[in-house]
Design a protein around this motif. Sequence first.
Motif, PDB file in Angstrom:
ATOM      1  N   GLU A 162       0.833  -1.198   0.000  1.00 42.29           N
ATOM      2  CA  GLU A 162       0.000   0.000   0.000  1.00 42.29           C
ATOM      3  C   GLU A 162       0.866   1.246   0.000  1.00 42.29           C
ATOM      4  O   GLU A 162       2.016   1.222   0.470  1.00 42.29           O
ATOM      5  CB  GLU A 162      -0.945   0.031   1.211  1.00 42.29           C
ATOM      6  CG  GLU A 162      -0.240   0.273   2.534  1.00 42.29           C
ATOM      7  CD  GLU A 162      -1.210   0.422   3.691  1.00 42.29           C
ATOM      8  OE1 GLU A 162      -1.111   1.459   4.392  1.00 42.29           O
ATOM      9  OE2 GLU A 162      -2.036  -0.480   3.912  1.00 42.29           O
ATOM     10  N   VAL A 163       0.320   2.332  -0.518  1.00 42.05           N
ATOM     11  CA  VAL A 163       0.984   3.631  -0.538  1.00 42.05           C
ATOM     12  C   VAL A 163      -0.038   4.679  -0.138  1.00 42.05           C
ATOM     13  O   VAL A 163      -1.201   4.630  -0.587  1.00 42.05           O
ATOM     14  CB  VAL A 163       1.560   3.950  -1.936  1.00 42.05           C
ATOM     15  CG1 VAL A 163       2.125   5.375  -1.954  1.00 42.05           C
ATOM     16  CG2 VAL A 163       2.639   2.952  -2.322  1.00 42.05           C
ATOM     17  N   GLN A 164       0.378   5.626   0.706  1.00 45.17           N
ATOM     18  CA  GLN A 164      -0.487   6.726   1.119  1.00 45.17           C
ATOM     19  C   GLN A 164       0.165   8.061   0.744  1.00 45.17           C
ATOM     20  O   GLN A 164       1.382   8.224   0.906  1.00 45.17           O
ATOM     21  CB  GLN A 164      -0.728   6.704   2.624  1.00 45.17           C
ATOM     22  CG  GLN A 164      -1.384   5.431   3.140  1.00 45.17           C
ATOM     23  CD  GLN A 164      -1.550   5.454   4.648  1.00 45.17           C
ATOM     24  OE1 GLN A 164      -1.797   6.507   5.243  1.00 45.17           O
ATOM     25  NE2 GLN A 164      -1.406   4.292   5.274  1.00 45.17           N
ATOM     26  N   ALA A 165      -0.632   8.992   0.276  1.00 49.48           N
ATOM     27  CA  ALA A 165      -0.195  10.360   0.020  1.00 49.48           C
ATOM     28  C   ALA A 165      -1.113  11.278   0.821  1.00 49.48           C
ATOM     29  O   ALA A 165      -2.343  11.268   0.627  1.00 49.48           O
ATOM     30  CB  ALA A 165      -0.268  10.699  -1.466  1.00 49.48           C
ATOM     31  N   LEU A 166      -0.530  12.067   1.733  1.00 45.27           N
ATOM     32  CA  LEU A 166      -1.314  12.835   2.697  1.00 45.27           C
ATOM     33  C   LEU A 166      -0.821  14.271   2.773  1.00 45.27           C
ATOM     34  O   LEU A 166       0.382  14.545   2.684  1.00 45.27           O
ATOM     35  CB  LEU A 166      -1.212  12.202   4.090  1.00 45.27           C
ATOM     36  CG  LEU A 166      -1.533  10.709   4.208  1.00 45.27           C
ATOM     37  CD1 LEU A 166      -1.056  10.166   5.543  1.00 45.27           C
ATOM     38  CD2 LEU A 166      -3.023  10.464   4.025  1.00 45.27           C
ATOM     39  N   TYR A 167      -1.767  15.184   2.946  1.00 43.64           N
ATOM     40  CA  TYR A 167      -1.422  16.564   3.287  1.00 43.64           C
ATOM     41  C   TYR A 167      -1.440  16.689   4.803  1.00 43.64           C
ATOM     42  O   TYR A 167      -2.408  16.284   5.467  1.00 43.64           O
ATOM     43  CB  TYR A 167      -2.412  17.544   2.665  1.00 43.64           C
ATOM     44  CG  TYR A 167      -2.349  18.926   3.276  1.00 43.64           C
ATOM     45  CD1 TYR A 167      -1.281  19.778   3.011  1.00 43.64           C
ATOM     46  CD2 TYR A 167      -3.366  19.368   4.147  1.00 43.64           C
ATOM     47  CE1 TYR A 167      -1.218  21.043   3.592  1.00 43.64           C
ATOM     48  CE2 TYR A 167      -3.310  20.630   4.715  1.00 43.64           C
ATOM     49  CZ  TYR A 167      -2.223  21.457   4.435  1.00 43.64           C
ATOM     50  OH  TYR A 167      -2.162  22.711   5.011  1.00 43.64           O
ATOM     51  N   GLY A 168      -0.366  17.239   5.356  1.00 41.32           N
ATOM     52  CA  GLY A 168      -0.282  17.395   6.802  1.00 41.32           C
ATOM     53  C   GLY A 168      -0.112  18.848   7.202  1.00 41.32           C
ATOM     54  O   GLY A 168       0.629  19.604   6.564  1.00 41.32           O
TER      55      GLY A 168
END
Length: 316
Positions: A162-168
């Motif tokens: 799995e891969v996650q792309a997040l704005y923090g």
Amino acid sequence: MIDSPKHPALLALVAVVAAGGAQAAETMDHEAMGHGQMNHGSMDHNQMNHGQTDHGSMDHSQMNHGGMEHGQKAQPAGYGSRTPIPVPSDADRAAAFPELPPHTMHAGGINSFFLLDQLEYQDADNASVLSWDASGWVGSDINRLWFRSEGERANGRTEEAEVQALYGRAISPWWDLVAGVRQDFKPGSPQTWAAFGVQGMALYGFEAEATAFLGENGQSALRLEGDYDILLTNKLILQPTAEVNLHGRNDHERGVGSGLANTEVGLRLRYEIVREFAPYIGVTWNRNYGNTADFASEEGEDNNEARFVAGIRIWF
């Protein structure tokens, strides 16, 4: 006795001597003084006049021996009172402690960080497993783009990925809110999730992540992760880890059931050759629960398994 009238001069001399002797006797009769019988203990020295100085009547408390009074210690040459230090004024304090400009980390530039927390070999019961867990970010102190990736390969095949792309966005010096997307490649067919959560450092350096996921066809999930570094020495570090996964619905294709799906607890001991590179060894315990355990049993998989692990940790 000479009493001849033929010597008138001699008679005159005798008369003079006799008169002087009588006068001396009258002045001081040493025989009468009795020096051999003098009682020195009865002498009153306070009444004696030694050169017209009456020591008994001297007032030593009034005497000034070179300007020094009794009870006062002699001071070294050059000693004297100094001018007192003035009380600091507001102007003095302002000059000594000027106001500093506001502190800004990295001066508002764009920075990045990458951590390959786990790249390890796992000795599983049915296969040898290569596992990874990586994360990183790029951005400023407040706003960052995060990514996460984890998975494992067994017997040359990708079992999970799995891969996650997040704005923090930072909400405090130690905590970020994150939101973005997660893409699953395995197991089963690819699936996309919306992700949002919180991550940061709690008390005593405990790092934590709590992320909720909303997937296709009403799927939902919650993942809780945490780890903690225990410094045994400056280079030898023991790291306990924990992960808990929960699902809202059964998904037989991917082998997960509703409720508490699985947990993983690990203990890894690493040695930092340099801060950025550290090999480690450890052990993990994996367990499935509820419907997830039932699905795993149908596939002939173990529901409670301990694994020996060995790997490296890298960051830059």
